[in-house]
Scaffold this active site. Structure first.
Site, PDB file in Angstrom:
ATOM      1  N   THR A 180     -65.429 -21.037  52.527  1.00 27.24           N
ATOM      2  CA  THR A 180     -65.605 -19.909  51.605  1.00 27.24           C
ATOM      3  C   THR A 180     -65.080 -18.602  52.198  1.00 27.24           C
ATOM      4  OG1 THR A 180     -67.578 -20.987  50.724  1.00 27.24           O
ATOM      5  CG2 THR A 180     -67.328 -18.631  50.271  1.00 27.24           C
TER       6      THR A 180
ATOM      7  N   ARG B 277     -61.478 -29.518  47.573  1.00 30.36           N
ATOM      8  CA  ARG B 277     -62.298 -28.597  48.393  1.00 30.36           C
ATOM      9  C   ARG B 277     -61.724 -28.506  49.809  1.00 30.36           C
ATOM     10  NH1 ARG B 277     -66.308 -24.904  46.751  1.00 30.36           N
ATOM     11  NH2 ARG B 277     -67.517 -25.315  48.620  1.00 30.36           N
TER      12      ARG B 277
ATOM     13  N   PHE C 230     -76.483 -15.445  48.302  1.00 31.46           N
ATOM     14  CA  PHE C 230     -75.594 -14.404  48.835  1.00 31.46           C
ATOM     15  C   PHE C 230     -76.357 -13.447  49.756  1.00 31.46           C
ATOM     16  CE2 PHE C 230     -72.678 -14.597  44.836  1.00 31.46           C
ATOM     17  CZ  PHE C 230     -72.069 -15.729  45.336  1.00 31.46           C
TER      18      PHE C 230
ATOM     19  N   GLU D 198     -68.580 -26.993  35.005  1.00 30.20           N
ATOM     20  CA  GLU D 198     -67.505 -25.998  35.002  1.00 30.20           C
ATOM     21  C   GLU D 198     -66.351 -26.400  34.076  1.00 30.20           C
ATOM     22  OE1 GLU D 198     -66.615 -25.555  39.169  1.00 30.20           O
ATOM     23  OE2 GLU D 198     -68.508 -24.538  39.584  1.00 30.20           O
TER      24      GLU D 198
ATOM     25  N   LYS E 278     -57.908 -17.183  41.488  1.00 29.04           N
ATOM     26  CA  LYS E 278     -58.697 -15.993  41.193  1.00 29.04           C
ATOM     27  C   LYS E 278     -57.790 -14.762  41.016  1.00 29.04           C
ATOM     28  CE  LYS E 278     -62.982 -17.497  43.495  1.00 29.04           C
ATOM     29  NZ  LYS E 278     -63.917 -17.226  44.608  1.00 29.04           N
TER      30      LYS E 278
ATOM     31  N   HIS F   4     -60.967 -20.835  43.506  1.00 28.74           N
ATOM     32  CA  HIS F   4     -62.271 -21.477  43.315  1.00 28.74           C
ATOM     33  C   HIS F   4     -62.008 -22.964  43.143  1.00 28.74           C
ATOM     34  CE1 HIS F   4     -66.112 -22.669  41.557  1.00 28.74           C
ATOM     35  NE2 HIS F   4     -65.385 -23.369  40.694  1.00 28.74           N
TER      36      HIS F   4
ATOM     37  N   ASN G 294     -61.158 -14.570  47.893  1.00 28.78           N
ATOM     38  CA  ASN G 294     -60.712 -15.732  48.675  1.00 28.78           C
ATOM     39  C   ASN G 294     -59.755 -16.624  47.896  1.00 28.78           C
ATOM     40  OD1 ASN G 294     -62.605 -16.688  46.950  1.00 28.78           O
ATOM     41  ND2 ASN G 294     -63.997 -17.503  48.502  1.00 28.78           N
TER      42      ASN G 294
ATOM     43  N   TYR H 173     -70.637 -17.999  37.397  1.00 26.49           N
ATOM     44  CA  TYR H 173     -71.375 -17.640  38.613  1.00 26.49           C
ATOM     45  C   TYR H 173     -72.763 -17.138  38.217  1.00 26.49           C
ATOM     46  CZ  TYR H 173     -67.034 -17.667  41.458  1.00 26.49           C
ATOM     47  OH  TYR H 173     -65.889 -18.018  42.137  1.00 26.49           O
TER      48      TYR H 173
HETATM   49  N1  UDP Z   1     -68.957 -14.931  47.799  1.00 28.28           N
HETATM   50  C1  UDP Z   1     -69.120 -13.640  48.259  1.00 28.28           C
HETATM   51  N2  UDP Z   1     -69.934 -13.407  49.332  1.00 28.28           N
HETATM   52  C2  UDP Z   1     -70.600 -14.415  49.963  1.00 28.28           C
HETATM   53  C3  UDP Z   1     -70.431 -15.730  49.498  1.00 28.28           C
HETATM   54  C4  UDP Z   1     -69.596 -15.950  48.408  1.00 28.28           C
HETATM   55  O1  UDP Z   1     -68.531 -12.708  47.710  1.00 28.28           O
HETATM   56  O2  UDP Z   1     -71.318 -14.153  50.949  1.00 28.28           O
HETATM   57  C5  UDP Z   1     -68.068 -15.186  46.623  1.00 28.28           C
HETATM   58  C6  UDP Z   1     -66.736 -15.869  46.982  1.00 28.28           C
HETATM   59  O3  UDP Z   1     -65.729 -15.387  46.120  1.00 28.28           O
HETATM   60  C7  UDP Z   1     -67.053 -17.321  46.721  1.00 28.28           C
HETATM   61  C8  UDP Z   1     -67.951 -17.210  45.486  1.00 28.28           C
HETATM   62  O4  UDP Z   1     -68.732 -16.061  45.732  1.00 28.28           O
HETATM   63  O5  UDP Z   1     -65.887 -18.089  46.513  1.00 28.28           O
HETATM   64  C9  UDP Z   1     -68.866 -18.402  45.236  1.00 28.28           C
HETATM   65  O6  UDP Z   1     -69.647 -18.641  46.393  1.00 28.28           O
HETATM   66  P1  UDP Z   1     -69.869 -20.116  46.948  1.00 28.28           P
HETATM   67  O7  UDP Z   1     -70.863 -20.053  48.046  1.00 28.28           O
HETATM   68  O8  UDP Z   1     -70.133 -21.057  45.819  1.00 28.28           O
HETATM   69  O9  UDP Z   1     -68.445 -20.431  47.653  1.00 28.28           O
HETATM   70  P2  UDP Z   1     -67.246 -21.430  47.236  1.00 28.28           P
HETATM   71  O10 UDP Z   1     -67.864 -22.628  46.559  1.00 28.28           O
HETATM   72  O11 UDP Z   1     -66.312 -20.665  46.333  1.00 28.28           O
HETATM   73  O12 UDP Z   1     -66.568 -21.781  48.530  1.00 28.28           O
HETATM   74 MG    MG Z   2     -69.248 -22.755  44.965  1.00 34.01          MG
END
Ligand code: UDP
Ligand code: MG
Length: 187
Positions: A118, A112, A58, A163, A10, A152, A149, A50
Site C-alpha cells: 500500500t 495484488r 487508517f 467492488e 487512480k 487500486h 499510490n 472506500y
Molecule cells: N491509504 C491512505 N493512508 C493509509 C492507508 C491507506 O491514504 O494509511 C489510502 C491508499 O490510497 C490506499 C487506500 O487508502 O490504497 C485503501 O487502503 P487499503 O489499506 O485498503 O490499501 P490497498 O488495499 O489499496 O493496498
Molecule cells: Mg484495500
C-alpha cells in the site's frame, strides 16, 4: 480458480499519463481485460468504494507511521483516521479514474502482487507502486495530499465481488478469447 478482480488507475496515475503503461503490464502477463471505462466518481460513490469505517484502520496506521518516523502529533487516533479518510475521498474524486475488471488464474492474488504494498515507500521495485511512486502513506497523511499510490486492486474474493458489482453492470463485462490464452493459462 479463474477469478475476476477490480483495478483502478487512480487520479494520480491518469494525470501522470501512466494508464497505458499500467494496462500493458497486465496485458503482457496474459491477464484478460474484460471490462474497462473512464469514470469521474462523486463523493457518494467514493464512500461506497472506500466505506467510512476504514477510518479506524487508517487512524491506527497513521499513528504507527508518525511514531516510526520519530514525528509528533497532538491529534487522536480517531482524528487522524478521519482526516486520512477525508483526504482519500478528496483524492479519489479529484479527476477521472480508469476502472477495469481483469480476469485470470488466481487473478486477485496475482494482481495484488503486481500492484505492491500500500505505501509506495515499502513497495518493491518491479511492482506498479514500487516503480511509479515513492511517497509514504505517513507523508500523505501529514501533508493531507491523499494516499497517492497510483492504483487500486481488490484485496480478497469478497472485496472483488462487491467492488465489481459497484463499478460495472453485468452487460459491461465481456467474454472473448485472447489469442495467446492457451500459452498463458494452458487452458
Ligand atoms: N491509504 C491512505 N493512508 C493509509 C492507508 C491507506 O491514504 O494509511 C489510502 C491508499 O490510497 C490506499 C487506500 O487508502 O490504497 C485503501 O487502503 P487499503 O489499506 O485498503 O490499501 P490497498 O488495499 O489499496 O493496498
Ligand atoms: Mg484495500
Amino acid at each position: 480458480m479463474i477469478e475476476r478482480t477490480l483495478v483502478l488507475i487512480k487520479p494520480d496515475g491518469v494525470q501522470r499519463g501512466l494508464a497505458g503503461e499500467i494496462l500493458g503490464r497486465f496485458e503482457k502477463r496474459g491477464i484478460k481485460i474484460i471490462g474497462m471505462k473512464m469514470v469521474h466518481i462523486n463523493r457518494d460513490f467514493a464512500e461506497k468504494h472506500y466505506p467510512k469505517d476504514m477510518a479506524k484502520m487508517f487512524g491506527k496506521k497513521t499513528l504507527e507511521g508518525i511514531k516510526e518516523f520519530g514525528l509528533n502529533t497532538n491529534k487522536s487516533e480517531r482524528e487522524l483516521g478521519e482526516k486520512t479518510w477525508e483526504d482519500l475521498i478528496n483524492f479519489i474524486t479529484e479527476s477521472p479514474v480508469v476502472a477495469m475488471v481483469l480476469e485470470g488464474v488466481h487473478a486477485i492474488k496475482n494482481v495484488r502482487a503486481m500492484v505492491g504494498s500500500t505505501s509506495p515507500h515499502e513497495a518493491l521495485p518491479g511492482t506498479i507502486r514500487g516503480d511509479y511512486a515513492h511517497a509514504s502513506m505517513t507523508y500523505s497523511s501529514i501533508t493531507g495530499t491523499g494516499g497517492r499510490n497510483v492504483v487500486h486492486a481488490s484485496a480478497s474474493a469478497e472485496d472483488a465481488k462487491r467492488e465489481i458489482a459497484l463499478w460495472f453492470k453485468p452487460e459491461e463485462l465481456h467474454e472473448y478469447k485472447r489469442a495467446d490464452e492457451f500459452h498463458t493459462t494452458g487452458g
